[in-house]
Enzyme design. Sequence first.
Site, PDB file in Angstrom:
ATOM      1  N   MET A  43      41.599  32.624  31.531  1.00  0.00           N
ATOM      2  CA  MET A  43      41.643  34.026  31.961  1.00  0.00           C
ATOM      3  C   MET A  43      42.011  34.947  30.809  1.00  0.00           C
ATOM      4  O   MET A  43      42.835  34.597  29.961  1.00  0.00           O
ATOM      5  CB  MET A  43      42.673  34.203  33.088  1.00  0.00           C
ATOM      6  CG  MET A  43      42.282  33.553  34.398  1.00  0.00           C
ATOM      7  SD  MET A  43      43.496  33.876  35.702  1.00  0.00           S
ATOM      8  CE  MET A  43      44.834  32.808  35.171  1.00  0.00           C
ATOM      9  N   CYS A 153      31.143  33.553  32.439  1.00  0.00           N
ATOM     10  CA  CYS A 153      31.688  34.909  32.353  1.00  0.00           C
ATOM     11  C   CYS A 153      30.584  35.939  32.575  1.00  0.00           C
ATOM     12  O   CYS A 153      29.594  35.951  31.847  1.00  0.00           O
ATOM     13  CB  CYS A 153      32.340  35.135  30.999  1.00  0.00           C
ATOM     14  SG  CYS A 153      32.947  36.827  30.774  1.00  0.00           S
ATOM     15  N   LYS A 196      31.867  25.201  32.137  1.00  0.00           N
ATOM     16  CA  LYS A 196      32.190  25.964  33.352  1.00  0.00           C
ATOM     17  C   LYS A 196      31.009  26.876  33.656  1.00  0.00           C
ATOM     18  O   LYS A 196      30.585  27.653  32.800  1.00  0.00           O
ATOM     19  CB  LYS A 196      33.468  26.770  33.156  1.00  0.00           C
ATOM     20  CG  LYS A 196      33.963  27.478  34.423  1.00  0.00           C
ATOM     21  CD  LYS A 196      35.359  28.053  34.196  1.00  0.00           C
ATOM     22  CE  LYS A 196      35.939  28.621  35.487  1.00  0.00           C
ATOM     23  NZ  LYS A 196      35.331  29.908  35.858  1.00  0.00           N
ATOM     24  N   HIS A 224      32.353  27.776  39.357  1.00  0.00           N
ATOM     25  CA  HIS A 224      32.931  28.949  40.005  1.00  0.00           C
ATOM     26  C   HIS A 224      32.008  29.278  41.166  1.00  0.00           C
ATOM     27  O   HIS A 224      30.831  29.573  40.963  1.00  0.00           O
ATOM     28  CB  HIS A 224      32.993  30.115  39.013  1.00  0.00           C
ATOM     29  CG  HIS A 224      33.679  31.322  39.560  1.00  0.00           C
ATOM     30  ND1 HIS A 224      34.388  32.196  38.774  1.00  0.00           N
ATOM     31  CD2 HIS A 224      33.786  31.816  40.815  1.00  0.00           C
ATOM     32  CE1 HIS A 224      34.879  33.178  39.513  1.00  0.00           C
ATOM     33  NE2 HIS A 224      34.519  32.957  40.759  1.00  0.00           N
ATOM     34  N   ASN A 258      36.260  26.156  41.554  1.00  0.00           N
ATOM     35  CA  ASN A 258      37.001  27.379  41.241  1.00  0.00           C
ATOM     36  C   ASN A 258      36.479  28.493  42.133  1.00  0.00           C
ATOM     37  O   ASN A 258      35.309  28.519  42.486  1.00  0.00           O
ATOM     38  CB  ASN A 258      36.807  27.704  39.757  1.00  0.00           C
ATOM     39  CG  ASN A 258      37.431  29.024  39.338  1.00  0.00           C
ATOM     40  OD1 ASN A 258      36.828  29.793  38.604  1.00  0.00           O
ATOM     41  ND2 ASN A 258      38.637  29.299  39.783  1.00  0.00           N
ATOM     42  N   GLY A 259      37.376  29.407  42.490  1.00  0.00           N
ATOM     43  CA  GLY A 259      36.984  30.540  43.318  1.00  0.00           C
ATOM     44  C   GLY A 259      37.750  30.575  44.623  1.00  0.00           C
ATOM     45  O   GLY A 259      37.540  29.725  45.498  1.00  0.00           O
ATOM     46  N   ASP A 260      38.677  31.539  44.755  1.00  0.00           N
ATOM     47  CA  ASP A 260      39.497  31.703  45.961  1.00  0.00           C
ATOM     48  C   ASP A 260      40.334  30.469  46.278  1.00  0.00           C
ATOM     49  O   ASP A 260      40.569  30.149  47.451  1.00  0.00           O
ATOM     50  CB  ASP A 260      38.613  32.032  47.175  1.00  0.00           C
ATOM     51  CG  ASP A 260      38.020  33.429  47.117  1.00  0.00           C
ATOM     52  OD1 ASP A 260      38.477  34.223  46.274  1.00  0.00           O
ATOM     53  OD2 ASP A 260      37.086  33.718  47.899  1.00  0.00           O
TER      54      ASP A 260
END
Length: 437
Positions: A43, A153, A196, A224, A258-260
Amino acid sequence: MSSVSQEALSKTTPPLSTNFIVPHVPIPRNGVDYRGKVVLAPMVRSGELPSRLLALHYGADLVWGPETIDRSMIGTTRKINPRTSCIEWARPITNVPQGMLGFKKENVLYRIDPAREKGRLIYQIGTSNPDLAVQAAKVVAADVSGIDVNAGCPKPFSTSGGMGAALLRTPDLLASILRELVEKVGKVYEIGISVKIRLLETPELTESLVRKLCGTGIIGLTVHCRTTPMRPRERAIRDQLRMIGSVCREYGVACLMNGDVKNRDEALRLATEYGVDGGMIATAAESNSSAFRTLARGGLAPWREVVMEYLKYAMNVENKWGNTKFSLGQLIPGREACYKAVSMSKSHVECVKLLGLDSAEMMRDAEEADKVLGLNEPIPSKQERKQMRKQMKRALEGGDANGNTGAGQNEKKQKQFELGNSTKEAEYEAHQQVAVA
């Protein structure tokens, strides 16, 4: 500082599916297996060293560093900070007008703690060029447990340079980057290479991409669960997750989701439900790093406790003040009376006083950190800052002292990246603001 053992996890969380216990791509001697892990996501700002140490403190198994652009690391000098024992990669500061950066003579682009992060740090690279990716990865490969390529990204800084989510549109290029890293970095330094990604528009497109990437020799893939156009506020979609996990198992590649993902318990539950190997936490850890602690071990800690631990790490490793204050702004609830005052504070001493954390030990550490970072120096006035911005712009446009203008837009963007500011107080401190993954 050690992460929670798998034996301890088995007592506090549901057992992972037997799908995880399958033959897989061999894990290199200096690498790490992603299976059964709950990890900190890469991040912007929130992935700097003190945030990673805080995540490990509360139980993260692995931590991803913030995406770092390939060109920014090539040519840096590796050194060990004698005060902190941290390893730092830095480069001399050039093209900066006199007085803009005070006493600072170099910009630290990346910092790790070789003792506390040993065996648990994954370096994420932003790249769109196989040769540059290899050059940059070799700079840090001996000091990390894996290299991860950011192909997720969605921000313009990455995509405009063909990096991040733009690589999803050039799968052959992405695969070539991974193959080069596997052959020339992974095998040489005996560490794992991973990637990723984000979801593509249809399951068929996603499956084709995942198969191509899994065939490059990588040991791990993180997905993600959003498409590139989706914003963080939009709910993650997991319809394709079982299929992705199945393809990864077919190739023997570990798969993280990944994600929430809000906490460790949920990460392991979702991993079992969807047949993947583990979970990656981002936003929830940014606001409270104790998200990595299971409910059985205490669950979320009060924000004051988390902030105190964070400040200890930040001062201990000489973290840049602008980044420290940014992170405090994420960890302190906005409704708290001290929030605004802390956001306007100009030193560690002032900050710990405002937070009521001014014990003798904390004050001593704060005073030492302020001295090392030069936070006792007078802050430029508004007019002085305005003049410095003009000087910095001219320096960026005019090239170096010999009149060289650089090798193109990417280098110019990188200079701007490195000279960016994160707070008004640190406006002219060189600081690489890495892209959100």
